[in-house]
Design a protein around this motif. Sequence first.
Motif, PDB file in Angstrom:
ATOM      1  N   LEU A  73       0.822  -1.216   0.000  1.00 56.81           N
ATOM      2  CA  LEU A  73       0.000   0.000   0.000  1.00 56.81           C
ATOM      3  C   LEU A  73       0.855   1.266   0.000  1.00 56.81           C
ATOM      4  O   LEU A  73       0.502   2.264  -0.640  1.00 56.81           O
ATOM      5  CB  LEU A  73      -0.934  -0.007   1.217  1.00 56.81           C
ATOM      6  N   ASN A  97      -8.855   1.646  -4.401  1.00 58.52           N
ATOM      7  CA  ASN A  97      -9.294   0.695  -3.369  1.00 58.52           C
ATOM      8  C   ASN A  97     -10.783   0.391  -3.508  1.00 58.52           C
ATOM      9  O   ASN A  97     -11.224  -0.746  -3.330  1.00 58.52           O
ATOM     10  CB  ASN A  97      -9.028   1.287  -1.989  1.00 58.52           C
ATOM     11  N   THR A 248      -2.528  -3.034  -4.905  1.00 59.18           N
ATOM     12  CA  THR A 248      -3.750  -2.686  -4.178  1.00 59.18           C
ATOM     13  C   THR A 248      -4.770  -3.815  -4.240  1.00 59.18           C
ATOM     14  O   THR A 248      -5.408  -4.153  -3.233  1.00 59.18           O
ATOM     15  CB  THR A 248      -4.369  -1.394  -4.753  1.00 59.18           C
ATOM     16  N   GLY A 262      -1.339   4.014   2.500  1.00 55.42           N
ATOM     17  CA  GLY A 262      -0.794   4.494   1.240  1.00 55.42           C
ATOM     18  C   GLY A 262      -0.745   6.001   1.124  1.00 55.42           C
ATOM     19  O   GLY A 262      -0.082   6.536   0.229  1.00 55.42           O
TER      20      GLY A 262
END
Length: 332
Positions: A73, A97, A248, A262
Amino acid sequence: MILLNRHRWMLISLALVLIVIGIVHLFSGPISLRFDDFSNALFNYDSSNVMHSVVREIRIPRMCMAIISGAGLSVAGLLMQTLFRNPLAGPYVLGINSGASLFVAFSLMTGIPFLTSDIGLISHALLGAFLFGLLILLFSKIARSQVTLLLTGIMLGSFTSAIISLLESMSDAQELKQFTMWALGSLQRTNFDQLPVIVLVFLLGFIGALLLIRPLNLLVLGEKQAELLGINFNRVRLLIILVTAVLTGLITAYCGPIAFVGLAVPNLVRMLMKTQHHGILLLASALGGSLFVLLSDLCIQLMELHWVIPINVFTSIVGAPIVVVLLLKRVR
């Protein structure tokens, strides 16, 4: 890549601290374990031995997923921030995401056996992350400002949340429970046998990021300058989105959504390293992200006797104040 002494020692320090915290993480938990329990679980595994099962099916996968999710991430966040030249960009904020989460929701709540298998789940998460990454890339060409792009990412997140809520309303109790548990975020969904595939996919994504070091360094100068220096900007953007989707999607499929890693870690790494060289930043982000998630999960383990806190909740509690500080600095 030539490392300055300061950078070299900082990377070595991060790696050593990560090793120490990893060992502490392995031996933490409600069940006390000895070193020989770990060695026997690896080399003389006995499925009837409770200690061996705890080590092989809980402790080792949990530690490995903490390291992989934190590194993946953070690297994905660094790639997004460089691509869009915005320190507030990241896979969670820009909706990548959300794309992975939406496709995982389809997998878990359709009732189709293949989609709920490891292959179905990870392929759906990768596809969702990649498609939403391309969508953000398209919007980035239309948006007149970085604020508009961030708002677009937030709107994409809201849109996917609405679709997921619709799927939840049409799902049966078992499917709904399965997705709800996934959405809370956890490092404990994988077993020892799944680790080789997870590590392989992660390494493919991370090596892909390392191969982009030169283009990433040139992107710091701006799109036009990078193209003048021989960079095919469109191809590089597509490769960055692909690498981000792999990292991801993999982590979202197996761990659920994990927020703020992230976004916060790459910014902290830039402040710590004081460099724009992405060879250093990628390594530091991977180490720093792994350390951040390991420490977060270690705190969760220490509190498990009193509270069971999902990893997504804990990283949000810790990461949100960092992002607020970054926002305030940006406003100034």
